[in-house]
Design an enzyme around this catalytic site. Structure first.
Site, mmCIF file in Angstrom:
data_model
loop_
_atom_site.group_PDB
_atom_site.id
_atom_site.type_symbol
_atom_site.label_atom_id
_atom_site.label_comp_id
_atom_site.label_asym_id
_atom_site.label_seq_id
_atom_site.Cartn_x
_atom_site.Cartn_y
_atom_site.Cartn_z
ATOM 1 N N ASP A 151 0.809 -1.223 0.000
ATOM 2 C CA ASP A 151 0.000 0.000 0.000
ATOM 3 C C ASP A 151 0.841 1.271 0.000
ATOM 4 O O ASP A 151 2.059 1.224 0.187
ATOM 5 C CB ASP A 151 -0.968 -0.011 1.203
ATOM 6 C CG ASP A 151 -0.289 -0.454 2.497
ATOM 7 O OD1 ASP A 151 0.950 -0.400 2.581
ATOM 8 O OD2 ASP A 151 -1.001 -0.852 3.426
ATOM 9 N N ASP A 170 -7.729 -2.881 13.855
ATOM 10 C CA ASP A 170 -9.110 -3.150 13.420
ATOM 11 C C ASP A 170 -9.187 -4.382 12.514
ATOM 12 O O ASP A 170 -10.215 -4.650 11.904
ATOM 13 C CB ASP A 170 -9.675 -1.916 12.688
ATOM 14 C CG ASP A 170 -8.822 -1.515 11.490
ATOM 15 O OD1 ASP A 170 -7.836 -2.223 11.190
ATOM 16 O OD2 ASP A 170 -9.139 -0.494 10.849
ATOM 17 N N HIS A 175 -7.258 -4.886 9.832
ATOM 18 C CA HIS A 175 -6.930 -4.665 8.413
ATOM 19 C C HIS A 175 -5.649 -5.394 8.026
ATOM 20 O O HIS A 175 -4.766 -5.641 8.848
ATOM 21 C CB HIS A 175 -6.864 -3.168 8.068
ATOM 22 C CG HIS A 175 -5.715 -2.415 8.643
ATOM 23 N ND1 HIS A 175 -5.803 -1.092 9.003
ATOM 24 C CD2 HIS A 175 -4.448 -2.767 8.922
ATOM 25 C CE1 HIS A 175 -4.638 -0.684 9.462
ATOM 26 N NE2 HIS A 175 -3.800 -1.677 9.431
ATOM 27 N N GLU A 218 -9.535 -2.183 4.932
ATOM 28 C CA GLU A 218 -10.202 -1.851 6.195
ATOM 29 C C GLU A 218 -11.518 -2.638 6.330
ATOM 30 O O GLU A 218 -12.051 -3.140 5.338
ATOM 31 C CB GLU A 218 -10.502 -0.347 6.229
ATOM 32 C CG GLU A 218 -9.249 0.548 6.185
ATOM 33 C CD GLU A 218 -8.532 0.678 7.524
ATOM 34 O OE1 GLU A 218 -8.648 -0.231 8.380
ATOM 35 O OE2 GLU A 218 -7.848 1.694 7.727
#
Ligand code: PGA
Length: 243
Positions: A67, A136, A138, A143
């Site tokens: 990313d 979370d 990810h 996400e």
């Protein structure tokens, strides 16, 4: 899914570096999917050390990073391109034209994402994908959501991710709100997926991701379905896993 217990961060990093170097020895022109964040820093440092000793040759290796922040050009100090240079690429003998990171300077989302998917296809997919995990759940910047997004896509970061990434910036406002991330398909099609995780703060998400149901609300949970998924965690991160 194979779970490997490490004593601590250093042990986790050495074990991960061992698996990556075995991959490169077995296939000198391997395609490595790489990750940024605090977790893999020790793994890269270990690989650099072994490279300097003459034990690993990266001259045939291609890397595909997960990313990049949308809007940050390569030269930006907080870009993931820069992170990878500082922690890894500058210290090994990888060819510059074998390094791929999504183009954060391209603000055209559709074009930037399509281009990255084309690159992943062109190099023939990923042999070994290294991953961390977000608080979370990810992976990359995939996400939590209602569906698993397959291709490279542009995401708006969750509050918890912005919070977690604040430590790399001067203040909260400086953290970019959007990022380009490789999708779930390229990760799931990787020959091998290697996740590293350390610290008690990750224990709960590890339990939810790997001892519960597979759901896009916890993107990492899909790795339960990967035929060759290895999780290396330190004692603290694996403390809530029954094993
Ligand atoms: P960290 O990030 O390694 O900095 O904890 C992991 C991630 O967000 O994937």
């Amino acid at each position: 899914m194979k779970i490997i217990r490490a004593k601590d961060y250093k042990d986790m990093s050495r074990k991960a570096a061992n698996i990556i170097s075995a991959q490169v020895i077995m296939k000198p022109d391997a395609v490595l999917g790489l990750a940024t964040g605090g977790t893999p820093v020790g793994t890269y440092a270990q690989l650099v050390e072994w490279h300097k000793k003459g034990d690993i040759d990266f001259s045939g290796v291609t890397t595909i990073n997960l990313d990049e922040y949308r809007g940050l050009p390569r030269g930006h100090k907080q870009s993931y391109w820069h992170f990878m240079q500082v922690h890894f690429f500058q210290h090994i003998n990888i060819r510059e034209d074998h390094i791929f990171v999504p183009d954060g300077s391209n603000l055209d989302k559709e074009e930037a994402c399509l281009e990255y998917d084309r690159i992943i296809q062109r190099v023939g997919g990923i042999d070994l994908q290294l991953l961390g995990i977000g608080m979370d759940g990810h992976i990359g910047f995939n996400e939590p959501g209602e569906v698993f997004k397959l291709g490279t896509h542009c995401v708006t970061l969750t509050e918890s991710t912005i919070e977690a990434n604040m430590r790399f910036f001067h203040n909260r406002e400086d953290v970019p709100r959007q990022a380009y991330t490789m999708g779930i398909q390229a990760i799931m099609q990787a020959g091998k997926v290697l996740m590293i995780v350390n610290g008690e703060h990750k224990a709960q998400i590890i339990q939810r991701a790997f001892a519960g149901v597979v759901t896009p609300k916890i993107p990492a949970s899909i790795l339960q379905l990967h035929p060759n998924f290895i999780l290396i965690g330190d004692e603290a991160a694996l403390s809530k896993m029954d094993m």
